[in-house]
Design a protein around this motif. Structure first.
Motif, PDB file in Angstrom:
ATOM      1  N   VAL A 159     -29.694 -80.295 -17.998  1.00 34.73           N
ATOM      2  CA  VAL A 159     -30.607 -81.122 -18.785  1.00 34.73           C
ATOM      3  C   VAL A 159     -31.951 -81.206 -18.075  1.00 34.73           C
ATOM      4  O   VAL A 159     -32.023 -81.463 -16.865  1.00 34.73           O
ATOM      5  CB  VAL A 159     -30.021 -82.531 -18.998  1.00 34.73           C
ATOM      6  CG1 VAL A 159     -30.987 -83.393 -19.802  1.00 34.73           C
ATOM      7  CG2 VAL A 159     -28.668 -82.444 -19.687  1.00 34.73           C
ATOM      8  N   GLY A 160     -33.020 -80.999 -18.835  1.00 34.30           N
ATOM      9  CA  GLY A 160     -34.363 -81.099 -18.274  1.00 34.30           C
ATOM     10  C   GLY A 160     -34.854 -79.837 -17.617  1.00 34.30           C
ATOM     11  O   GLY A 160     -35.987 -79.800 -17.125  1.00 34.30           O
ATOM     12  N   VAL A 161     -34.032 -78.789 -17.563  1.00 38.30           N
ATOM     13  CA  VAL A 161     -34.435 -77.516 -16.956  1.00 38.30           C
ATOM     14  C   VAL A 161     -34.453 -76.466 -18.071  1.00 38.30           C
ATOM     15  O   VAL A 161     -33.412 -75.899 -18.414  1.00 38.30           O
ATOM     16  CB  VAL A 161     -33.466 -77.099 -15.828  1.00 38.30           C
ATOM     17  CG1 VAL A 161     -33.941 -75.798 -15.185  1.00 38.30           C
ATOM     18  CG2 VAL A 161     -33.364 -78.206 -14.785  1.00 38.30           C
ATOM     19  N   PRO A 162     -35.621 -76.218 -18.676  1.00 41.51           N
ATOM     20  CA  PRO A 162     -35.661 -75.269 -19.795  1.00 41.51           C
ATOM     21  C   PRO A 162     -35.457 -73.840 -19.317  1.00 41.51           C
ATOM     22  O   PRO A 162     -36.059 -73.395 -18.345  1.00 41.51           O
ATOM     23  CB  PRO A 162     -37.081 -75.476 -20.363  1.00 41.51           C
ATOM     24  CG  PRO A 162     -37.888 -75.994 -19.218  1.00 41.51           C
ATOM     25  CD  PRO A 162     -36.935 -76.797 -18.364  1.00 41.51           C
ATOM     26  N   ARG A 163     -34.592 -73.133 -20.008  1.00 43.25           N
ATOM     27  CA  ARG A 163     -34.351 -71.726 -19.723  1.00 43.25           C
ATOM     28  C   ARG A 163     -34.233 -70.978 -21.034  1.00 43.25           C
ATOM     29  O   ARG A 163     -33.676 -71.487 -22.007  1.00 43.25           O
ATOM     30  CB  ARG A 163     -33.067 -71.537 -18.896  1.00 43.25           C
ATOM     31  CG  ARG A 163     -33.148 -72.079 -17.486  1.00 43.25           C
ATOM     32  CD  ARG A 163     -31.945 -71.630 -16.662  1.00 43.25           C
ATOM     33  NE  ARG A 163     -30.683 -71.982 -17.292  1.00 43.25           N
ATOM     34  CZ  ARG A 163     -29.496 -71.701 -16.753  1.00 43.25           C
ATOM     35  NH1 ARG A 163     -29.432 -71.047 -15.606  1.00 43.25           N
ATOM     36  NH2 ARG A 163     -28.390 -72.053 -17.377  1.00 43.25           N
TER      37      ARG A 163
END
Length: 413
Positions: A159-163
């Motif tokens: 969550v909160g780490v866009p990939r």
């Protein structure tokens, strides 16, 4: 030419060395206990430089010798990584070539090789392998394997780490849910997308398909309009799609209150569309809301000159079932339309039927006779004209004429 240059440089170096080292006047004395050694300064410098070079070479050789195990591990890891990349490239090529079984095996081989890679290799590479395996399983209709590979691909989400891999997994999962006709699952997956990704064209297409599959035309209208704004399809296709969704929303209403709520829920641009307004008026008239139907058509009749021929035909035919209880305020509007468009059969029959509804039989006769004999008019409208003429004949006491008009109307059934 290159040899000549090197020869010239060699001569220059020899001259410089002769000039620099020619005067061998310096002396270096080394003492060790009772021993003494005298060396020329030039020899001492050469020995010092040579010894330094030998010492540096020895240290480098020792370091290379002690680092052999680490270098061997790195070399083996590099070979495994290259093997994983080769398997992944093969899986992608086989998938694009529609060899889905081979693609699935190649992706699984990439995953198996990755397990022997130190630290498990890159997460993005593993996620891509899982997605290729899942896509191949989906093409092979192996839903159990597809769902398992997709679960593993999404297991590394944070969550909160866009990939990009996470977005791709969610979009593919939503697309596969739509292929399975599971609109609820598709909407749930699309709701997990970040706001920026959710506005992409592909995400909007999937959302529109899910909403249409779930029979949610009112929710699908803003999505379709946003997709048209992003040039997801041509303007003609966009107009047809928006009208179709508006028609579906109107047809889902089962009473006048629901229909009024749907009508107010439509975008103002949809309410200004003559085709949508005509469909809404016809549905309202069928439910007994003749006043509402006329109220929705009135703004379009007030700007009749701005409409095309097809649009005028739609709103004129939609007015026919909404005529019961028509007020006198409509008469000037209909007379102006009849004078402006005397060759358009839909406008003529609407005006004639309205005059007849107000019992203005003298005004109604000519437009009704004209439209009843006009083959360009829809059969239902011509039948309405003949029956109205039959009513007019009965009012005048001409029963044979009324019978003939009814016969003509019956022939159009």
């Amino acid at each position: 030419m290159r040899s000549v240059i090197w020869l010239v440089l060699l001569f220059v170096a020899a001259v410089v060395a002769a000039i620099t080292l020619g005067a061998n006047d310096g002396l270096v004395s080394l003492y060790w206990r009772g021993w003494r050694m005298d060396l020329s300064l030039n020899l001492f410098l050469l020995v010092l430089l040579g010894g330094g070079a030998v010492l540096v070479s020895a240290l480098q050789a020792l370091r290379a010798l002690t680092g052999l195990p680490q270098r061997a591990r790195e070399w083996r890891a590099l070979r495994r990584e290259r093997a994983v990349q080769a398997a992944l490239r093969q899986a992608l090529a086989e998938f694009l070539a529609a060899r889905y079984t081979r693609a699935q095996k190649a992706a699984q081989r990439a995953l198996a090789l990755r397990e022997f890679t130190p630290d498990g290799g890159e997460q993005e590479m593993a996620q891509l392998s899982h997605l290729l395996a899942a896509a191949s399983a989906h093409r092979l209709q192996n839903r159990a394997e597809r769902d398992e590979q997709l679960r593993q691909a999404l297991a590394t989400r944070r969550v909160g780490v866009p990939r990009a891999g996470d977005d791709a997994a969610l979009l593919l999962a939503a697309e596969w849910a739509l292929d399975d006709r599971d609109a609820t699952q598709a909407q749930a997956l699309l709701s997990e997308l970040p706001p920026g990704v959710a506005r992409r064209t592909q995400a909007l297409r999937l959302r529109l398909q899910a909403q249409r599959l779930a029979q949610q035309p009112l929710q699908a209208l803003p999505t379709a309009r946003l997709l048209a704004k992003h040039q997801g399809f041509s303007s003609v296709a966009a107009q047809g799609l928006l009208r179709s969704l508006a028609f579906q929303a109107l047809e889902q209403a089962h009473d006048l209150d629901q229909l009024a709520q749907v009508w107010q829920g439509l975008d103002p641009a949809d309410r200004r569309d003559p085709f949508v307004a005509a469909r809404a008026a016809q549905h309202a008239a069928a439910l007994g809301g003749h006043g509402d139907a006329r109220g929705w058509l009135r703004p379009l009749w007030d700007r009749l000159e701005e409409l095309s021929t097809d649009e005028r035909e739609q709103i004129a035919l939609a007015l026919l079932p909404a005529l019961p209880g028509v007020g006198a305020d409509w008469l000037p509007r209909l007379e102006s339309a009849l004078q402006a468009y005397p060759q358009e059969p839909a406008v003529v029959v609407a005006a004639g039927a309205a005059f007849a509804e107000r019992q203005l039989w003298g005004k109604a006769r000519r437009p009704l006779e004209q439209s009843a004999r006009d083959a360009r008019l829809a059969p239902a409208a011509r039948r309405r004209a003949w029956r109205t003429l039959a009513q007019l004949a009965r009012e005048e006491g001409d029963l044979p004429r009324a019978h003939d008009c009814n016969e003509f109307a019956a022939a159009l059934d």
